[in-house]
Design an enzyme around this catalytic site. Structure first.
Site, PDB file in Angstrom:
ATOM      1  N   TRP A 174       0.892  -1.144   0.000  1.00 19.60           N
ATOM      2  CA  TRP A 174       0.000   0.000   0.000  1.00 19.60           C
ATOM      3  C   TRP A 174       0.933   1.196   0.000  1.00 19.60           C
ATOM      4  CZ3 TRP A 174      -2.046   4.047   3.107  1.00 19.60           C
ATOM      5  CH2 TRP A 174      -3.296   4.490   2.675  1.00 19.60           C
ATOM      6  N   GLU A 193     -24.644   9.174  10.148  1.00 26.30           N
ATOM      7  CA  GLU A 193     -24.342   8.218   9.082  1.00 26.30           C
ATOM      8  C   GLU A 193     -24.350   6.758   9.529  1.00 26.30           C
ATOM      9  OE1 GLU A 193     -19.520   9.073   8.714  1.00 26.30           O
ATOM     10  OE2 GLU A 193     -20.596   8.408   6.944  1.00 26.30           O
ATOM     11  N   HIS A 200     -31.378  31.547  17.112  1.00 29.09           N
ATOM     12  CA  HIS A 200     -31.936  32.225  15.938  1.00 29.09           C
ATOM     13  C   HIS A 200     -32.869  31.313  15.145  1.00 29.09           C
ATOM     14  CE1 HIS A 200     -29.498  35.727  16.701  1.00 29.09           C
ATOM     15  NE2 HIS A 200     -28.459  34.926  16.894  1.00 29.09           N
TER      16      HIS A 200
HETATM   17  C1  AGP Z   1     -17.416  10.282   6.398  1.00 25.43           C
HETATM   18  O1  AGP Z   1     -17.529   9.384   7.414  1.00 25.43           O
HETATM   19  C2  AGP Z   1     -17.731   9.820   5.046  1.00 25.43           C
HETATM   20  N1  AGP Z   1     -17.360   8.548   4.728  1.00 25.43           N
HETATM   21  C3  AGP Z   1     -17.601  10.859   3.932  1.00 25.43           C
HETATM   22  O2  AGP Z   1     -18.159  12.053   4.384  1.00 25.43           O
HETATM   23  C4  AGP Z   1     -16.207  11.142   3.351  1.00 25.43           C
HETATM   24  O3  AGP Z   1     -15.426  11.826   4.271  1.00 25.43           O
HETATM   25  C5  AGP Z   1     -16.370  11.937   2.036  1.00 25.43           C
HETATM   26  O4  AGP Z   1     -17.083  11.173   1.118  1.00 25.43           O
HETATM   27  C6  AGP Z   1     -15.049  12.363   1.440  1.00 25.43           C
HETATM   28  O5  AGP Z   1     -14.261  11.277   1.098  1.00 25.43           O
HETATM   29  P1  AGP Z   1     -12.746  11.456   0.740  1.00 25.43           P
HETATM   30  O6  AGP Z   1     -12.066  11.989   1.958  1.00 25.43           O
HETATM   31  O7  AGP Z   1     -12.267  10.090   0.348  1.00 25.43           O
HETATM   32  O8  AGP Z   1     -12.658  12.445  -0.385  1.00 25.43           O
END
Ligand code: AGP
Length: 607
Positions: A74, A487, A503
């Site tokens: 990786w 989420e 507000h």
């Molecule tokens: C957060 O828990 C999510 N999985 C999501 O908001 C994620 O951070 C977003 O899709 C951005 O992904 P990236 O950092 O791979 O660009």
């Protein structure tokens, strides 16, 4: 993170290695390779891509030897490619190594070797170890390994194979996992138990500074001076699936617990003499002076890290920062030009909106810096410069360790810029860097004791709504806390700047609604207390997050989660922990699929 497997015995090593590596696939990788002792020498076969690509390459000409090592890579140093894949050898091909981790002083070592005329065939730090192994070998493999370990600095699990002593494999580790499995007439090596669990449950879990000399008939353990040591055999009692998660019930929980390591790895090589160095940027004052504004662009959790970053950069370096959601930025004709610096944050480096924003920023003439966790990702390749977070692969959809490393990078970046343009007080700068070095241990302390959070998760897990409040940096972290909760637990959660509630949103605060309030920012602490009183007057149930030793919060909130006391800028690295854990345990209470929440994907590569 990379995976390591080793085999020595009577079976065909290649079969064992490929099977073992396939058990580590869940960790994520971009290339794979094996080295097997054959009659005429060490045969190395490797290629970019999945294990199937390697299998295809070997089809009909599989190595038959019974001793070998394998690796899934990786990328950390050098993009994913055939030549950067492990194993790596010295130029004669008689000395081979596989490695997980980072050799910090590889550049200096490589420059010395290049000056002596040595040739390299990869961009990796690991190849330097193979060269050293060859240089130090004078008829005694163990001695050569000891000398390599005395020369390199950094973190590693390393496995060594040498043509002249084909009946042994030597392995060792520092800050990276490594296990030696014990069989009958055969023995095994792996970076993680799933790779060997089908063959044995008897293992030595290697500690830092221990060296194992592994033959088909036995394993001899020594310390770095070569003195024999004895070690308890650890009997694995997990099944293969649990083993992949290292004994944790979910990847998300595993990744929460991996945060001290992720922070350490991301700081590694970037702190020198209490200063932050970004060798990958290598800017001077004049270069920075070009920029009169910074844009930070990202999505989701990465966007929240950007909001934390705005506070850091504006307060430590005095440069104005705008933070934008990538899907908005790309279409809103942002006012940027060659005097704007655009920072794109993306764990995966493949998020479609972030990538489009990066391209748009470049088109408008802005200098771009990518902050990503995946070497060789599109953001890593296309940005003008890249700062990598070294969180290791994040598998759970809900981002945790990637977020903490992103805010760490933002803080280090703010300090770096403030030092460069002279806006940051040198005493504060030094204090921040010293404080940063303590963060991994402080996080470790926090995850040791989660009973109180489990109780709150059970108590409030059936709520329909939850609110997260904070001011300044606390507000930035509140945003991430609310996203985590919604989420994975599907509880409707919103974050508000604490002063904004009155507000409009205050209308939603009724008896028993859980309100999580962060109160770590001393300069606005009293204001936050007033906001707690505001929601308490509407009979909300308040869970406050504050520093150990705070005697005030308990007077106003129903419950307080105490985090280790630290400075205001470091607080986000610690205050997000209880929020991640709260979301995780609330999701468990509600029986949702924590690692794969409904409707969501780990990497959003569509618009
Ligand atoms: C957060 O828990 C999510 N999985 C999501 O908001 C994620 O951070 C977003 O899709 C951005 O992904 P990236 O950092 O791979 O660009």
């Amino acid at each position: 993170m990379c995976g390591i497997v080793g085999y020595i015995g009577k079976r065909k090593a290649a079969d064992f290695l490929l099977d073992g590596l396939s058990k580590l696939e869940y960790r994520g990788y971009d290339s794979a390779g094996i080295a097997v002792v054959e009659k005429d020498g060490l045969r190395v076969e490797k290629c970019m891509g999945r294990l199937d690509a390697l299998r295809k390459k070997l089809k009909g000409r599989e190595p038959v030897g019974t001793v070998g090592i394998g690796h899934t890579r990786w990328a950390t140093h050098g993009r994913p490619s055939d030549s950067n894949a492990h194993p790596h050898s010295d130029p004669t091909g008689q000395f081979v190594v596989v490695h997980n981790g980072i050799i910090e002083n590889y550049l200096t070592l490589k420059e010395d070797m290049l000056a002596k005329g040595e040739k390299f065939s990869s961009d990796t730090d690991t190849e330097v170890a193979a060269h050293l192994f060859a240089t130090y070998y004078h008829g005694d493999m163990e001695d050569a390994v000891h000398r390599v370990l005395r020369t390199i600095k950094g973190s590693y699990s390393l496995v060594f194979l040498c043509k002249a002593e084909p009946d042994k494999i030597i392995c060792t580790k520092k800050d990276n996992p490594l296990v030696v499995g014990l069989g009958e007439g055969e023995n095994y090596i792996a970076s993680d138990i799933p790779a060997i669990i089908n063959s044995t449950r008897k293992t030595y879990i290697m500690n830092d500074g221990e060296i194992a000399v592994v033959t088909a008939d036995g394993v001899r353990l020594t310390d770095l001076e070569g003195k024999s040591i004895s070690k308890k055999i650890y009997e694995v009692n997990w099944n293969a699936e649990a083993a992949e998660k290292g004994g944790f019930e979910h990847f998300m929980l595993k990744e929460i617990y991996e945060q001290p390591k992720a922070i350490r790895e991301t700081m590694r090589g970037r702190v020198e003499d209490n200063r932050i160095v970004f060798k990958e940027l290598d800017w001077d004052r004049e270069f920075l002076a070009r920029f009169n504004k910074i844009f930070i662009v990202a999505c989701g959790t990465a966007y929240h890290a950007g909001i934390v970053g705005k506070c850091y950069i504006e307060q430590l370096a005095g440069i104005p920062v705008e933070v934008d959601i990538a899907s908005e930025f790309r279409y809103r004709r942002p006012l940027i030009d060659e005097n704007t610096l655009t920072v794109l944050i993306s764990q995966s480096g493949e998020t479609s909106d972030t990538l489009a924003a990066l391209r748009e920023a470049k088109r408008l003439g802005s200098h771009t810096v990518g902050v990503t966790n995946v070497v060789g990702s599109a953001v890593g390749r296309e940005a003008d410069q890249v700062i990598y977070t070294y969180a290791g692969p994040e598998i759970a959809v809900a981002s945790t360790k990637a977020y903490t490393t992103q805010i760490l990078v933002m803080l280090m970046f703010g300090i770096y810029l403030g030092n460069l343009n002279g806006r940051l007080d040198s005493v504060l700068s030094e204090d921040l860097v010293k404080g940063l070095l303590e963060v991994p241990e402080l996080i470790h302390r926090q995850v040791e004791d989660v009973d109180q959070i489990k109780v709150f998760a059970r108590k409030y897990g059936s709520s329909e709504d939850a609110f997260f409040l904070g001011r300044g940096l606390d507000y930035a972290v509140a945003l991430e806390g609310a996203l985590k909760l919604k989420e994975i637990s599907y509880i409707h959660a919103e974050a508000y700047a604490a002063g904004e509630l009155k507000h409009g949103t205050l209308a939603l605060i009724v008896q028993g609604v859980p309100v999580i309030v962060l109160a770590t920012q001393e300069d606005i602490y009293d204001k936050t207390i007033s906001n707690i009183q505001e929601v308490k007057a509407r009979e909300a149930s308040v869970i406050a997050i504050g520093f150990e030793g705070d005697t005030e919060l308990g007077k106003y909130a129903d419950h307080v989660i105490y985090i280790p006391r630290t400075g205001k800028y470091l607080a986000p690295l610690l205050s997000v922990l209880p929020l991640q854990l709260l979301a995780y345990y609330a999701a468990l209470t509600r029986g949702s699929d924590v690692d794969k929440p409904r409707n969501l994907a780990k990497s959003v590569t569509v618009e």
